[in-house]
Write an enzyme that holds these catalytic residues in place. Structure first.
Site, PDB file in Angstrom:
ATOM      1  N   SER A 141       5.197 133.889 -57.266  1.00 53.08           N
ATOM      2  CA  SER A 141       6.350 133.016 -57.057  1.00 53.08           C
ATOM      3  C   SER A 141       6.143 132.165 -55.811  1.00 53.08           C
ATOM      4  CB  SER A 141       7.619 133.867 -56.933  1.00 53.08           C
ATOM      5  OG  SER A 141       8.764 133.059 -57.033  1.00 53.08           O
ATOM      6  N   ASN A 142       7.121 131.367 -55.474  1.00 55.32           N
ATOM      7  CA  ASN A 142       7.091 130.548 -54.265  1.00 55.32           C
ATOM      8  C   ASN A 142       8.236 130.971 -53.370  1.00 55.32           C
ATOM      9  OD1 ASN A 142       5.007 129.031 -55.271  1.00 55.32           O
ATOM     10  ND2 ASN A 142       6.084 127.086 -55.153  1.00 55.32           N
TER      11      ASN A 142
END
Ligand code: CTP
Length: 215
Positions: free
Chosen positions: A21-22
């Protein structure tokens, strides 16, 4: 106006319990949505997984992966006058996404990644009279990178910030950004709340729409 906003991160699953994810709390995108409603606009908010409640009067669509976000943006764009891409979209996903939990003993030491679609690039052909605003969170060469993205993605405005600054973004209620335009000098803004910054961005969209109506 009808304004489409994306917020938060995307998740790219390796298996049902692990993902890439970010870093993104979603606060900036949600604040833009609140500011747009406060200024009388109709807002659709496409959000990745975040721990935030839906602001009043906002239509929220939850997604997880970049591909789901792209599908939602494609579907919603035609009914909107502007797009604000505030989401921190994962640029890559695992080539193989296992349906069953991988046992750690079976976990490959290297995960092969493939590129995700760039949502702004994908919807650029549908821009026509719409106003597109993007974001660029950078650690180096902020101006150069912001200008590159502004032109490559065909944006009317890009909001650039230096994520090395302690008060400039992640998880905070404030942000310090530089607005970069295609046709005028960059505008550094002082530290302000994300809600106030959201108001500035919506004001830009309103003025740009007004100008294109009078031209
Ligand atoms: N963006 C997008 N689709 C992606 C990645 C990013 O639409 N797959 C959008 C973001 O929402 C943001 C803008 O493009 O508005 C810039 O995102 P950023 O991650 O800074 O840029 P990248 O294109 O990923 O470039 P780089 O990895 O080289 O920094």
């Amino acid at each position: 106006m009808k304004i489409l906003i994306t917020a938060g991160p995307t998740r790219e699953y390796i298996d049902p319990v692990r993902f890439l994810s970010n870093r993104s709390s979603g606060k900036m995108g949600f604040a833009i949505a609140e500011a747009a409603v406060a200024r009388g606009h109709e807002v659709t908010l496409i959000s990745g997984p975040v721990l935030l409640g839906t602001p009043p009067e906002v239509t929220r669509i939850d997604v997880e992966s970049a591909e789901e976000m792209l599908a939602a943006v494609r579907r919603e764009l035609s009914g909107n006058d502007a797009l604000v891409m505030c989401a921190a979209v994962s640029d890559f996903r695992p080539r193989i996404q296992a349906c069953h939990k991988l046992k750690k003993s079976a976990m490959p030491p290297v995960i092969e990644l493939i590129g995700n679609p760039d949502i702004l690039q994908c919807v650029k052909p549908q821009k026509s009279g719409r106003i597109f605003v993007g974001f660029a969170a950078e650690t180096d060469n902020i101006h150069v990178e912001a200008e590159r993205k502004l032109h490559e993605k065909g944006l009317d405005l890009i909001v650039a910030n230096d994520i090395k600054e302690p008060d400039a973004g992640f998880e905070a209620d404030t942000n310090r950004v530089i607005l970069v335009y295609p046709d005028r000098e960059p505008e550094p803004l002082p530290l302000m709340t994300k809600f106030d910054l959201g108001g500035k961005l919506i004001e830009f969209i309103e003025l740009k729409a007004e100008k294109s109506h009078t031209n």
